[in-house]
Design a protein around this motif. Structure first.
Motif, PDB file in Angstrom:
ATOM      1  N   ALA A   1      16.805  -2.009  -5.616  1.00  0.00           N
ATOM      2  CA  ALA A   1      15.929  -0.896  -5.251  1.00  0.00           C
ATOM      3  C   ALA A   1      14.549  -1.056  -5.869  1.00  0.00           C
ATOM      4  CB  ALA A   1      16.554   0.423  -5.681  1.00  0.00           C
ATOM      5  N   THR A   2      14.493  -1.478  -7.135  1.00  0.00           N
ATOM      6  CA  THR A   2      13.198  -1.592  -7.801  1.00  0.00           C
ATOM      7  C   THR A   2      12.371  -2.730  -7.228  1.00  0.00           C
ATOM      8  OG1 THR A   2      14.204  -2.976  -9.502  1.00  0.00           O
ATOM      9  CG2 THR A   2      14.051  -0.622  -9.954  1.00  0.00           C
ATOM     10  N   LYS A   3      13.016  -3.732  -6.668  1.00  0.00           N
ATOM     11  CA  LYS A   3      12.281  -4.868  -6.109  1.00  0.00           C
ATOM     12  C   LYS A   3      11.902  -4.666  -4.653  1.00  0.00           C
ATOM     13  CE  LYS A   3      13.995  -8.508  -9.163  1.00  0.00           C
ATOM     14  NZ  LYS A   3      14.728  -9.799  -9.245  1.00  0.00           N
ATOM     15  N   ALA A   4      12.496  -3.679  -4.007  1.00  0.00           N
ATOM     16  CA  ALA A   4      12.202  -3.439  -2.592  1.00  0.00           C
ATOM     17  C   ALA A   4      10.756  -2.985  -2.432  1.00  0.00           C
ATOM     18  CB  ALA A   4      13.146  -2.372  -2.036  1.00  0.00           C
ATOM     19  N   PRO A   5      10.014  -3.548  -1.471  1.00  0.00           N
ATOM     20  CA  PRO A   5       8.612  -3.149  -1.281  1.00  0.00           C
ATOM     21  C   PRO A   5       8.507  -1.691  -0.859  1.00  0.00           C
ATOM     22  CG  PRO A   5       9.378  -4.509   0.540  1.00  0.00           C
ATOM     23  CD  PRO A   5      10.457  -4.538  -0.495  1.00  0.00           C
ATOM     24  N   LYS A   6       7.584  -0.959  -1.504  1.00  0.00           N
ATOM     25  CA  LYS A   6       7.381   0.445  -1.166  1.00  0.00           C
ATOM     26  C   LYS A   6       6.471   0.552   0.050  1.00  0.00           C
ATOM     27  CE  LYS A   6       5.783   4.796  -3.176  1.00  0.00           C
ATOM     28  NZ  LYS A   6       5.142   5.434  -4.350  1.00  0.00           N
ATOM     29  N   GLU A   7       6.899   1.299   1.042  1.00  0.00           N
ATOM     30  CA  GLU A   7       6.111   1.440   2.263  1.00  0.00           C
ATOM     31  C   GLU A   7       4.857   2.273   1.987  1.00  0.00           C
ATOM     32  OE1 GLU A   7       6.587   3.102   6.843  1.00  0.00           O
ATOM     33  OE2 GLU A   7       8.341   2.929   5.531  1.00  0.00           O
ATOM     34  N   LYS A   8       3.709   1.778   2.440  1.00  0.00           N
ATOM     35  CA  LYS A   8       2.458   2.496   2.213  1.00  0.00           C
ATOM     36  C   LYS A   8       2.408   3.767   3.051  1.00  0.00           C
ATOM     37  CE  LYS A   8      -0.525  -1.414   0.981  1.00  0.00           C
ATOM     38  NZ  LYS A   8      -1.770  -2.154   1.320  1.00  0.00           N
ATOM     39  N   VAL A   9       1.926   4.840   2.436  1.00  0.00           N
ATOM     40  CA  VAL A   9       1.707   6.087   3.168  1.00  0.00           C
ATOM     41  C   VAL A   9       0.437   5.946   3.990  1.00  0.00           C
ATOM     42  CG1 VAL A   9       1.176   8.541   2.938  1.00  0.00           C
ATOM     43  CG2 VAL A   9       2.853   7.470   1.410  1.00  0.00           C
ATOM     44  N   THR A  10       0.495   6.322   5.246  1.00  0.00           N
ATOM     45  CA  THR A  10      -0.680   6.271   6.120  1.00  0.00           C
ATOM     46  C   THR A  10      -1.482   7.555   5.988  1.00  0.00           C
ATOM     47  OG1 THR A  10       0.418   4.833   7.719  1.00  0.00           O
ATOM     48  CG2 THR A  10      -1.491   6.071   8.502  1.00  0.00           C
ATOM     49  N   LEU A  11      -2.775   7.415   5.690  1.00  0.00           N
ATOM     50  CA  LEU A  11      -3.674   8.560   5.580  1.00  0.00           C
ATOM     51  C   LEU A  11      -4.737   8.461   6.668  1.00  0.00           C
ATOM     52  CD1 LEU A  11      -4.257   8.705   1.709  1.00  0.00           C
ATOM     53  CD2 LEU A  11      -2.610  10.015   3.065  1.00  0.00           C
ATOM     54  N   ARG A  12      -4.812   9.485   7.495  1.00  0.00           N
ATOM     55  CA  ARG A  12      -5.839   9.541   8.541  1.00  0.00           C
ATOM     56  C   ARG A  12      -7.081  10.230   7.976  1.00  0.00           C
ATOM     57  NH1 ARG A  12      -3.287  12.905  13.049  1.00  0.00           N
ATOM     58  NH2 ARG A  12      -5.350  12.606  13.983  1.00  0.00           N
ATOM     59  N   PHE A  20      -2.689   2.627  -0.210  1.00  0.00           N
ATOM     60  CA  PHE A  20      -2.538   3.516   0.938  1.00  0.00           C
ATOM     61  C   PHE A  20      -3.023   2.821   2.212  1.00  0.00           C
ATOM     62  CE2 PHE A  20      -2.745   6.519  -2.591  1.00  0.00           C
ATOM     63  CZ  PHE A  20      -1.686   7.372  -2.295  1.00  0.00           C
ATOM     64  N   ASP A  21      -2.314   3.077   3.300  1.00  0.00           N
ATOM     65  CA  ASP A  21      -2.726   2.546   4.599  1.00  0.00           C
ATOM     66  C   ASP A  21      -3.746   3.507   5.199  1.00  0.00           C
ATOM     67  OD1 ASP A  21      -3.007   1.291   7.016  1.00  0.00           O
ATOM     68  OD2 ASP A  21      -1.134   2.074   7.851  1.00  0.00           O
ATOM     69  N   ILE A  22      -5.018   3.248   4.948  1.00  0.00           N
ATOM     70  CA  ILE A  22      -6.087   4.137   5.400  1.00  0.00           C
ATOM     71  C   ILE A  22      -6.409   3.842   6.863  1.00  0.00           C
ATOM     72  CG2 ILE A  22      -8.427   4.927   4.934  1.00  0.00           C
ATOM     73  CD1 ILE A  22      -8.048   3.302   2.205  1.00  0.00           C
ATOM     74  N   GLN A  23      -6.430   4.871   7.661  1.00  0.00           N
ATOM     75  CA  GLN A  23      -6.847   4.756   9.063  1.00  0.00           C
ATOM     76  C   GLN A  23      -8.065   5.655   9.254  1.00  0.00           C
ATOM     77  OE1 GLN A  23      -5.625   2.607  11.406  1.00  0.00           O
ATOM     78  NE2 GLN A  23      -4.409   1.799   9.688  1.00  0.00           N
ATOM     79  N   TRP A  24      -9.218   5.029   9.465  1.00  0.00           N
ATOM     80  CA  TRP A  24     -10.486   5.750   9.484  1.00  0.00           C
ATOM     81  C   TRP A  24     -10.937   6.012  10.917  1.00  0.00           C
ATOM     82  CZ3 TRP A  24     -12.600   6.081   4.391  1.00  0.00           C
ATOM     83  CH2 TRP A  24     -13.769   6.848   4.297  1.00  0.00           C
ATOM     84  N   GLU A  25     -11.441   7.209  11.144  1.00  0.00           N
ATOM     85  CA  GLU A  25     -12.002   7.560  12.450  1.00  0.00           C
ATOM     86  C   GLU A  25     -13.395   8.135  12.236  1.00  0.00           C
ATOM     87  OE1 GLU A  25     -11.086  10.497  16.293  1.00  0.00           O
ATOM     88  OE2 GLU A  25      -9.607  10.294  14.667  1.00  0.00           O
ATOM     89  N   LEU A  26     -14.291   7.835  13.143  1.00  0.00           N
ATOM     90  CA  LEU A  26     -15.668   8.309  13.027  1.00  0.00           C
ATOM     91  C   LEU A  26     -15.920   9.455  14.004  1.00  0.00           C
ATOM     92  CD1 LEU A  26     -17.492   4.867  12.861  1.00  0.00           C
ATOM     93  CD2 LEU A  26     -17.021   6.413  10.966  1.00  0.00           C
ATOM     94  N   MET A  27     -16.624  10.475  13.531  1.00  0.00           N
ATOM     95  CA  MET A  27     -17.008  11.577  14.399  1.00  0.00           C
ATOM     96  C   MET A  27     -18.136  11.136  15.329  1.00  0.00           C
ATOM     97  SD  MET A  27     -16.863  15.069  12.158  1.00  0.00           S
ATOM     98  CE  MET A  27     -17.255  14.491  10.528  1.00  0.00           C
ATOM     99  N   PRO A  28     -18.317  11.815  16.461  1.00  0.00           N
ATOM    100  CA  PRO A  28     -19.475  11.518  17.310  1.00  0.00           C
ATOM    101  C   PRO A  28     -20.772  11.721  16.538  1.00  0.00           C
ATOM    102  CG  PRO A  28     -17.897  12.927  18.459  1.00  0.00           C
ATOM    103  CD  PRO A  28     -17.449  12.861  17.029  1.00  0.00           C
ATOM    104  N   LYS A  29     -21.801  10.965  16.881  1.00  0.00           N
ATOM    105  CA  LYS A  29     -23.078  11.092  16.172  1.00  0.00           C
ATOM    106  C   LYS A  29     -23.793  12.395  16.524  1.00  0.00           C
ATOM    107  CE  LYS A  29     -24.141   6.304  15.106  1.00  0.00           C
ATOM    108  NZ  LYS A  29     -25.130   5.204  15.152  1.00  0.00           N
ATOM    109  N   ASP A  30     -23.622  12.883  17.744  1.00  0.00           N
ATOM    110  CA  ASP A  30     -24.259  14.136  18.143  1.00  0.00           C
ATOM    111  C   ASP A  30     -23.608  15.304  17.393  1.00  0.00           C
ATOM    112  OD1 ASP A  30     -24.385  16.694  19.883  1.00  0.00           O
ATOM    113  OD2 ASP A  30     -25.917  15.406  20.787  1.00  0.00           O
TER     114      ASP A  30
END
Length: 509
Positions: free
Chosen positions: A49-60, A91-101
């Motif tokens: 268990a301690t050696k098992a890779p920890k899955e990254k949490v995805t953050l939007r 953390f598995d970062i997923q970035w989104e950009l807002m419209p420029k207007d």
């Protein structure tokens, strides 16, 4: 084939030895690890268990669109900075950009928040949007999370600075330091002014005469360009000669609304005169920021109010089309009443908000706490040491490869004033910022107080009303006498109550 007697006997002996060893190990293990429990009776993790890779949490993460272009083969979620950021934070970062207007961005945010399918973190600069989300109960209160998972974040601001993100004793946004206390300046074509016989412009009358001289010298030149389809800020160089070009300021111990000051009527009369005489671009009522930029770049326009960060690209493009052309930031002229100076930003910037619908509020706070680390701040600001920059005498020096990460949208994270100024110097922006920073003096009281429900609900309507009436009076679509009608509508919308609420929040009375 069956086993012979000798082999079978040896197998039995080995089995007995193994069982004996296991029993001895169990007896000798004083914390009961042999049966999966530690001394207090809790279950201990197994080696597997301690050696098992920890899955990254995805953050939007949804952030403002203030970036330069990405190089081919990369985008906002695939580039050297964000990939390294994922590695260092876990953390598995997923970035989104807002419209420029801004209006399209506001609409998108409202739809997202109403849907319940929100990002885990929203980063923006708009105080009104932040306040509205707080009033509607759409944001996660952060006091407990800051205590448990954000100790490093808490120390980045003073108690006074945290107040601007606090409502009813709860913090609803993480705020960050902003190095850029200045935004706009008066940008002018030095070569055109010289050709028209114009020297230094210090006064309101000298400004008017300079515009006339430019038009007389070359009628094809627009003396002053603006993008009034997106508000009145491109006229700040003119408005600043009459009153502070921000909505709410402190005067004589009270908060006042500047469009209601007597000098506002004088500004309207002066701007109307400039427009009627063709000294302000006649197409400005339909022009947006890109149209304004194009007129400066093409050499059609001689002056405007422009952000310091726009100047290098404008000058470079202009020089390619018109060799010998020279742009400079001038000090804004002083009005007949002694008024002068542009708006000044608060050094506390951005609102990092966790929507209440997010299922990862704790992880977001953990992520933000990690990116307060100096090494990560340097990564976001300058890239990888040895690849994009090197240290010389404790100072960061850019390498050629840094040009390939000019898109660094992640500036939206934590920062310091010192690093911000270093970036300006490295990118060649320092002279433009410094020129504009000298003339930035007026802070908007709205940005200095906590969310105020009445202000957050009403202020945008007041801005829209002001823009509508002022634009029509400047262009002649309404007579200047319509100012009284504007004041009446301001009061009907509850403007006086907004001013009083701001005064209470700022002055406590």
């Amino acid at each position: 084939m069956g086993m012979n007697k000798k082999t079978k006997k040896m197998g039995i002996v080995l089995l007995l030895l193994m069982l004996t060893a296991s029993a001895l190990a169990a007896c000798g293990n004083t914390n009961n690890a042999g049966n999966g429990k530690v001394a207090d009776g809790s279950v201990a993790p197994t080696t597997a268990a301690t050696k098992a890779p920890k899955e990254k949490v995805t953050l939007r993460i949804l952030g403002e669109n203030n970036m330069e272009e990405f190089p081919a083969g990369s985008d906002v979620n695939n580039n050297v900075i964000i990939n390294e950021l994922r590695e260092r934070t876990g953390f598995d970062i997923q970035w989104e950009l807002m419209p420029k207007d801004p209006e399209v961005a506001r609409q998108k945010l409202n739809v997202l928040m109403a849907s319940g399918d929100t990002p885990d973190l929203i980063i923006l600069s708009n105080k009104g949007i932040f306040g509205n989300f707080v009033q509607q109960g759409l944001l996660t209160p952060l006091n407990d999370l800051l205590e448990s998972d954000g100790p490093d974040i808490k120390s980045t601001l003073t108690e006074e600075q945290w107040k601007s993100a606090t409502f009813e004793d709860q913090i609803y946004a993480v705020r960050t330091v902003n190095f850029s206390s200045a935004v706009n300046g008066l940008l002018a074509r030095k070569d055109l002014l010289a050709a028209a016989g114009v020297g230094e412009i210090k006064t309101q009358e000298e400004f008017y005469q300079a515009l006339k001289a430019l038009k007389a010298k070359d009628p094809s030149i627009i003396p002053y360009a603006a993008n009034l389809a997106q508000g009145l800020s491109s006229l700040d160089a003119i408005a600043s000669m009459f009153y502070p070009p921000v909505d709410y300021v402190q005067q004589d111990g009270k908060v006042v609304y500047t469009p209601l000051l007597p000098a506002a009527k004088e500004f309207l009369a002066f701007a109307n005169k400039l427009y009627a005489e063709g000294l302000i671009d006649q197409e400005s009522i339909v022009s947006k920021s890109e149209n304004l930029k194009e007129k400066l770049v093409s050499g059609q326009a001689a002056m405007s109010t422009v952000g310091w960060y726009e100047e290098p690209s404008i000058s470079k493009a202009l020089a390619e089309k018109k060799p010998g052309a020279e742009m400079v930031f001038m000090a804004p002229p002083v009005g007949d009443n002694g008024a002068a100076g542009f708006s000044r930003n608060s050094t506390t910037a951005k609102y990092f908000m966790i929507p209440k619908a997010s299922k990862h509020a704790q992880e977001v706070m953990q992520f933000l706490n990690k990116v307060t680390n100096d090494e990560i701040i340097n990564l976001i600001s300058f890239g990888l040491e040895g690849t994009h920059y090197e240290l010389k005498d404790s100072k960061i020096v850019a390498l050629l490869e840094q040009e390939n990460i000019r898109y660094r949208v992640y500036y939206n994270m934590f920062d310091t004033i010192e690093l911000g100024l270093q970036r300006l110097e490295q990118k060649g922006f320092a002279p433009y910022f410094e020129a504009v920073n000298k003339t930035a003096k007026h802070e908007n009281v709205v940005n200095l107080v906590p969310p105020v429900e009445l202000v957050d609900k009403t202020n945008q309507e007041l801005i829209d009303l002001r823009n509508e009436y002022f634009l029509k009076m400047i262009t002649g679509a309404l007579p200047l006498s319509a100012y009284d009608e504007y004041v009446t509508k301001f009061k009907k919308l509850g403007g006086e109550a907004v001013v009083e609420a701001l005064n209470t929040a700022y002055n406590g009375n």
